[in-house]
Scaffold this motif. Structure first.
Motif, PDB file in Angstrom:
ATOM      1  N   UNK A 168       0.875  -1.209   0.285  1.00 15.91           N
ATOM      2  CA  UNK A 168      -0.051  -0.085   0.060  1.00 15.91           C
ATOM      3  C   UNK A 168       0.821   1.238   0.165  1.00 15.91           C
ATOM      4  N   UNK A 169       2.117   1.211  -0.102  1.00 15.87           N
ATOM      5  CA  UNK A 169       3.089   2.311  -0.251  1.00 15.87           C
ATOM      6  C   UNK A 169       2.886   3.179  -1.142  1.00 15.87           C
ATOM      7  N   UNK A 170       2.709   4.430  -1.185  1.00 10.81           N
ATOM      8  CA  UNK A 170       2.969   5.466  -2.080  1.00 10.81           C
ATOM      9  C   UNK A 170       4.254   6.082  -2.320  1.00 10.81           C
ATOM     10  N   UNK A 171       5.074   6.140  -1.471  1.00  6.78           N
ATOM     11  CA  UNK A 171       6.228   6.496  -1.484  1.00  6.78           C
ATOM     12  C   UNK A 171       7.455   5.596  -1.128  1.00  6.78           C
ATOM     13  N   UNK A 172       7.763   4.290  -1.554  1.00  8.61           N
ATOM     14  CA  UNK A 172       8.719   3.579  -0.806  1.00  8.61           C
ATOM     15  C   UNK A 172      10.087   4.041  -0.826  1.00  8.61           C
ATOM     16  N   UNK A 173      10.367   5.352  -1.488  1.00 11.59           N
ATOM     17  CA  UNK A 173      11.616   5.735  -1.279  1.00 11.59           C
ATOM     18  C   UNK A 173      11.663   6.787  -0.089  1.00 11.59           C
ATOM     19  N   UNK A 174      10.675   7.354   0.450  1.00  9.29           N
ATOM     20  CA  UNK A 174      10.660   8.427   1.415  1.00  9.29           C
ATOM     21  C   UNK A 174      11.603   8.270   2.411  1.00  9.29           C
ATOM     22  N   UNK A 175      11.821   7.017   2.980  1.00  6.08           N
ATOM     23  CA  UNK A 175      12.840   6.982   4.062  1.00  6.08           C
ATOM     24  C   UNK A 175      14.076   6.460   3.575  1.00  6.08           C
ATOM     25  N   UNK A 176      15.222   7.108   3.897  1.00  5.48           N
ATOM     26  CA  UNK A 176      16.496   6.632   3.587  1.00  5.48           C
ATOM     27  C   UNK A 176      17.151   5.879   4.557  1.00  5.48           C
ATOM     28  N   UNK A 177      16.985   4.290   4.365  1.00  4.19           N
ATOM     29  CA  UNK A 177      17.270   3.360   5.260  1.00  4.19           C
ATOM     30  C   UNK A 177      18.830   3.024   4.993  1.00  4.19           C
ATOM     31  N   UNK A 178      19.647   2.532   5.957  1.00  4.11           N
ATOM     32  CA  UNK A 178      20.797   1.942   5.584  1.00  4.11           C
ATOM     33  C   UNK A 178      20.849   0.596   4.943  1.00  4.11           C
ATOM     34  N   UNK A 179      21.808   0.128   4.231  1.00  6.85           N
ATOM     35  CA  UNK A 179      22.230  -1.062   3.930  1.00  6.85           C
ATOM     36  C   UNK A 179      23.386  -1.641   4.233  1.00  6.85           C
ATOM     37  N   UNK A 180      23.287  -2.138   5.523  1.00  2.75           N
ATOM     38  CA  UNK A 180      24.479  -2.782   6.379  1.00  2.75           C
ATOM     39  C   UNK A 180      25.382  -3.556   5.566  1.00  2.75           C
ATOM     40  N   UNK A 181      26.406  -3.283   5.594  1.00  4.76           N
ATOM     41  CA  UNK A 181      27.607  -4.278   4.938  1.00  4.76           C
ATOM     42  C   UNK A 181      27.653  -4.365   3.506  1.00  4.76           C
ATOM     43  N   UNK A 182      26.653  -3.326   2.775  1.00  5.79           N
ATOM     44  CA  UNK A 182      26.669  -3.516   1.261  1.00  5.79           C
ATOM     45  C   UNK A 182      27.980  -2.888   0.756  1.00  5.79           C
ATOM     46  N   UNK A 183      28.447  -3.456  -0.212  1.00  6.25           N
ATOM     47  CA  UNK A 183      29.900  -3.024  -0.904  1.00  6.25           C
ATOM     48  C   UNK A 183      30.943  -3.527  -0.307  1.00  6.25           C
ATOM     49  N   UNK A 184      30.802  -4.380   0.860  1.00  7.02           N
ATOM     50  CA  UNK A 184      31.916  -4.857   1.601  1.00  7.02           C
ATOM     51  C   UNK A 184      32.342  -6.300   1.219  1.00  7.02           C
ATOM     52  N   UNK A 185      33.648  -6.833   1.238  1.00  8.99           N
ATOM     53  CA  UNK A 185      33.677  -8.215   0.944  1.00  8.99           C
ATOM     54  C   UNK A 185      33.100  -9.069   1.777  1.00  8.99           C
ATOM     55  N   UNK A 186      33.005 -10.380   1.356  1.00  8.62           N
ATOM     56  CA  UNK A 186      32.550 -11.551   2.198  1.00  8.62           C
ATOM     57  C   UNK A 186      31.039 -11.632   1.857  1.00  8.62           C
ATOM     58  N   UNK A 187      30.537 -12.529   2.640  1.00  7.86           N
ATOM     59  CA  UNK A 187      28.932 -13.031   2.368  1.00  7.86           C
ATOM     60  C   UNK A 187      28.325 -12.777   3.881  1.00  7.86           C
ATOM     61  N   UNK A 188      28.751 -12.209   4.788  1.00  8.71           N
ATOM     62  CA  UNK A 188      27.840 -11.965   6.117  1.00  8.71           C
ATOM     63  C   UNK A 188      26.855 -11.150   5.881  1.00  8.71           C
ATOM     64  N   UNK A 189      25.852 -10.996   6.888  1.00 11.29           N
ATOM     65  CA  UNK A 189      24.745 -10.206   6.920  1.00 11.29           C
ATOM     66  C   UNK A 189      24.635  -9.493   8.177  1.00 11.29           C
ATOM     67  N   UNK A 190      24.111  -8.390   8.187  1.00 14.17           N
ATOM     68  CA  UNK A 190      23.689  -7.654   9.413  1.00 14.17           C
ATOM     69  C   UNK A 190      22.413  -6.897   9.241  1.00 14.17           C
TER      70      UNK A 190
END
Length: 352
Positions: free
Chosen positions: A188-210
């Motif tokens: 039901x979202x009208x603006x899914x880009x409204x909130x600038x949330x972080x992408x933890x570990x994005x762009x870093x080496x490895x395959x771990x998540x946070x």
């Protein structure tokens, strides 16, 4: 070969009969959502009590739907871990008791291996393949080389992705279970880009998540929004924030999986198949993101039907079949385990 599978590791009481030609003859699942919803999560004691009350009847329904009796079975398998130990003990004890009484072989199945091998039940995916296992308690990237042979490429360093969905849903007042609630709100979202949330570990080496930092960012964003006298966010705000969270999760998972694809290919010299399994694999946004990623990597992509992503006994029966065909039999003294990493699984011929 017909096998009865039993699954009681969390809050679904389930039994299924599967044939070795990949035919699911029955797959009965009794959900306990109504029992746990008032508490906003699974209560182990309530779950165990429900398994104890309903498992006999569920097993009977599975056999009836399959059109088989105990004399038509070639083996009985049950989840023996990991999971809530009360429920695991009930299911494993039922499986062992039936196998002992009927003179049938018994196999103790690792719940995670059930998820891992589901794509071989539904799509006959060849080994090796790359598995993204995402659920309420697990978030891992694994190279699946064979039954009992798993190499962990990465995992979460804090929250599992399903846990992050549940906590976000609770924070936004969306109800339980969190995964479907967040997904529905995001539609039901009208603006899914409204909130600038972080992408933890994005762009870093490895395959771990946070995901802990992402969850905190959602809370901080929600704290800045107006609420009603009852402390409830406006529906539009909740929808936009749910969509922002879901998009961030999909981006994080795609980034880490991209690294895993490179590691998998480097170690095995072949493309393999990208498989997603576990309860969170039912999320349509995540499926679409992974399919796009796999297409870009020229890699087949398999996501089991949604009914086989969440906990069920058909996947347990199939994992047991895979092991039975390799000569695996477990003793009736096998002890259920609340923790049981896939890295500890082996087949009898493998050295410890």
């Amino acid at each position: 070969m017909n096998v009865l599978g039993i699954e009681t590791s969390c809050d679904e009481t389930a039994a299924a009969v599967v044939r070795d030609d990949r035919t699911v003859l029955s797959n009965v699942v009794l959900s306990q959502l109504d029992e746990h919803r008032p508490y906003g999560g699974v209560v182990p004691e309530i779950a165990a009590r429900a398994h104890l009350v309903h498992l006999d009847g569920i097993v009977g329904q599975a056999l009836e739907q399959a059109g088989l009796g105990f004399d038509d079975l070639d083996g009985i398998v049950a989840t023996a871990g990991p999971g809530l130990i009360g429920g695991v003990m009930i299911g494993a004890t039922m499986g062992k008791s039936l196998a002992l009484a009927r003179g049938l072989p018994f196999v103790a199945v690792n719940h995670l291996e059930g998820h891992a091998l589901t794509a071989r039940l539904t799509n006959d995916v060849p080994f090796p393949f790359l598995l993204l296992l995402v659920s309420g308690g697990h978030c891992q990237l694994l190279a699946v080389d064979d039954v009992g042979r798993y190499e962990k490429l990465g995992g979460t360093i804090d929250d599992a992705v399903g846990e992050a969905f549940d906590k976000t849903a609770k924070l936004l007042g969306l109800g339980y279970p969190g995964g479907p609630a967040v997904e529905q709100a995001a539609q039901s979202a009208t603006d899914p880009d409204r909130f600038a949330l972080p992408r933890p570990l994005n762009g870093r080496p490895g395959c771990d998540f946070s995901f802990a930092g992402l969850k905190t960012a959602v809370r901080q964003a929600a704290d800045k929004l107006p609420v009603s006298e009852d402390g409830i966010l406006a529906a539009g705000d909740r929808a936009d924030l749910a969509a922002a969270f879901q998009n961030a999760v999909a981006d994080v998972i795609a980034d880490r999986t991209r690294n895993a694809i490179a590691t998998f290919r480097e170690g095995r010299g072949q493309a393999g198949t990208l498989v997603v399994a576990g309860g969170v694999a039912a999320n349509k946004k995540l499926r679409a993101t992974l399919e796009t990623l796999a297409d870009g990597a020229d890699m087949p992509f398999v996501a089991p039907p949604i009914s086989l992503c969440t906990d069920n006994a058909a996947m347990i029966a199939w994992a047991g079949l895979e092991r039975l065909r390799r000569g695996v039999r477990d003793g009736f003294d096998f002890k259920p385990r609340p923790r049981w990493p896939l890295s500890e699984l082996r087949l009898p011929e493998e050295p410890a």
